[in-house]
Design a protein around this motif. Sequence first.
Motif, PDB file in Angstrom:
ATOM      1  N   THR A  95       0.834  -1.200   0.000  1.00 16.98           N
ATOM      2  CA  THR A  95       0.000   0.000   0.000  1.00 16.98           C
ATOM      3  C   THR A  95       0.868   1.250   0.000  1.00 16.98           C
ATOM      4  O   THR A  95       0.607   2.205  -0.744  1.00 16.98           O
ATOM      5  N   LEU A  96       1.895   1.262   0.818  1.00 19.36           N
ATOM      6  CA  LEU A  96       2.793   2.404   0.898  1.00 19.36           C
ATOM      7  C   LEU A  96       3.496   2.647  -0.444  1.00 19.36           C
ATOM      8  O   LEU A  96       3.574   3.790  -0.906  1.00 19.36           O
ATOM      9  N   VAL A  97       3.967   1.592  -1.067  1.00 15.05           N
ATOM     10  CA  VAL A  97       4.624   1.714  -2.372  1.00 15.05           C
ATOM     11  C   VAL A  97       3.627   2.268  -3.400  1.00 15.05           C
ATOM     12  O   VAL A  97       3.961   3.136  -4.207  1.00 15.05           O
ATOM     13  N   GLY A  98       2.387   1.782  -3.363  1.00 15.25           N
ATOM     14  CA  GLY A  98       1.360   2.267  -4.294  1.00 15.25           C
ATOM     15  C   GLY A  98       1.065   3.744  -4.104  1.00 15.25           C
ATOM     16  O   GLY A  98       0.942   4.494  -5.076  1.00 15.25           O
ATOM     17  N   VAL A  99       0.942   4.187  -2.857  1.00 16.48           N
ATOM     18  CA  VAL A  99       0.668   5.599  -2.573  1.00 16.48           C
ATOM     19  C   VAL A  99       1.829   6.468  -3.054  1.00 16.48           C
ATOM     20  O   VAL A  99       1.619   7.512  -3.675  1.00 16.48           O
ATOM     21  N   ILE A 100       3.041   6.050  -2.794  1.00 19.25           N
ATOM     22  CA  ILE A 100       4.217   6.808  -3.247  1.00 19.25           C
ATOM     23  C   ILE A 100       4.243   6.880  -4.771  1.00 19.25           C
ATOM     24  O   ILE A 100       4.503   7.943  -5.348  1.00 19.25           O
ATOM     25  N   ALA A 101       3.947   5.759  -5.437  1.00 16.37           N
ATOM     26  CA  ALA A 101       3.927   5.747  -6.900  1.00 16.37           C
ATOM     27  C   ALA A 101       2.870   6.707  -7.436  1.00 16.37           C
ATOM     28  O   ALA A 101       3.118   7.461  -8.395  1.00 16.37           O
ATOM     29  N   LEU A 102       1.681   6.725  -6.824  1.00 15.45           N
ATOM     30  CA  LEU A 102       0.627   7.637  -7.259  1.00 15.45           C
ATOM     31  C   LEU A 102       1.038   9.103  -7.072  1.00 15.45           C
ATOM     32  O   LEU A 102       0.796   9.942  -7.949  1.00 15.45           O
ATOM     33  N   LEU A 103       1.659   9.411  -5.936  1.00 15.31           N
ATOM     34  CA  LEU A 103       2.110  10.784  -5.696  1.00 15.31           C
ATOM     35  C   LEU A 103       3.137  11.216  -6.743  1.00 15.31           C
ATOM     36  O   LEU A 103       3.084  12.341  -7.247  1.00 15.31           O
ATOM     37  N   ILE A 104       4.046  10.341  -7.066  1.00 17.24           N
ATOM     38  CA  ILE A 104       5.066  10.659  -8.068  1.00 17.24           C
ATOM     39  C   ILE A 104       4.415  10.881  -9.430  1.00 17.24           C
ATOM     40  O   ILE A 104       4.734  11.843 -10.135  1.00 17.24           O
ATOM     41  N   ILE A 105       3.467  10.036  -9.798  1.00 23.46           N
ATOM     42  CA  ILE A 105       2.787  10.178 -11.088  1.00 23.46           C
ATOM     43  C   ILE A 105       2.017  11.495 -11.147  1.00 23.46           C
ATOM     44  O   ILE A 105       2.071  12.221 -12.145  1.00 23.46           O
TER      45      ILE A 105
END
Length: 143
Positions: free
Chosen positions: A19-29
């Motif tokens: 979940t944390l990796v997904g949230v970070i990826a979304l923020l970067i995108i």
Amino acid sequence: MKSKNKLLTIMLIILVSITLVGVIALLIIFQLNKGEEVKGQTIDEIIESSVDIPEITTNLATNKFIRISLKVQMDSPEAGEELTKRDFQVKNIVITELSEMTPEDLEGKQGKTMFQATLKTKIDELMDDGEVQQVYITSYIIQ
């Protein structure tokens, strides 16, 4: 029983990590997309959507007077056309604001920045369509 608790703990840690990796990826995108959307205007576009406010001479709150010229950058050429029609209202705002100020209020970068911000806000309130991007002081003399 201990192995079930360990397994549950490991699964929770893995789930939280994913979940944390997904949230970070979304923020970067989102940040990358935001950077692409906000394109700077070319100088030709800025000039096309800008309006010159001719030299205004007026008294300050003290015995001194100011001679000032401005350029107001709008967000579109259409907004620039509207502002051109409202030039008498803009001049009134400039004169009214300056009549309350002293030469000390306009000293230095901070004083001019505050004056520009005030004008930007007041002019934005006038506009039906579009908004002010920037107010530039193109000429300035206090005597």
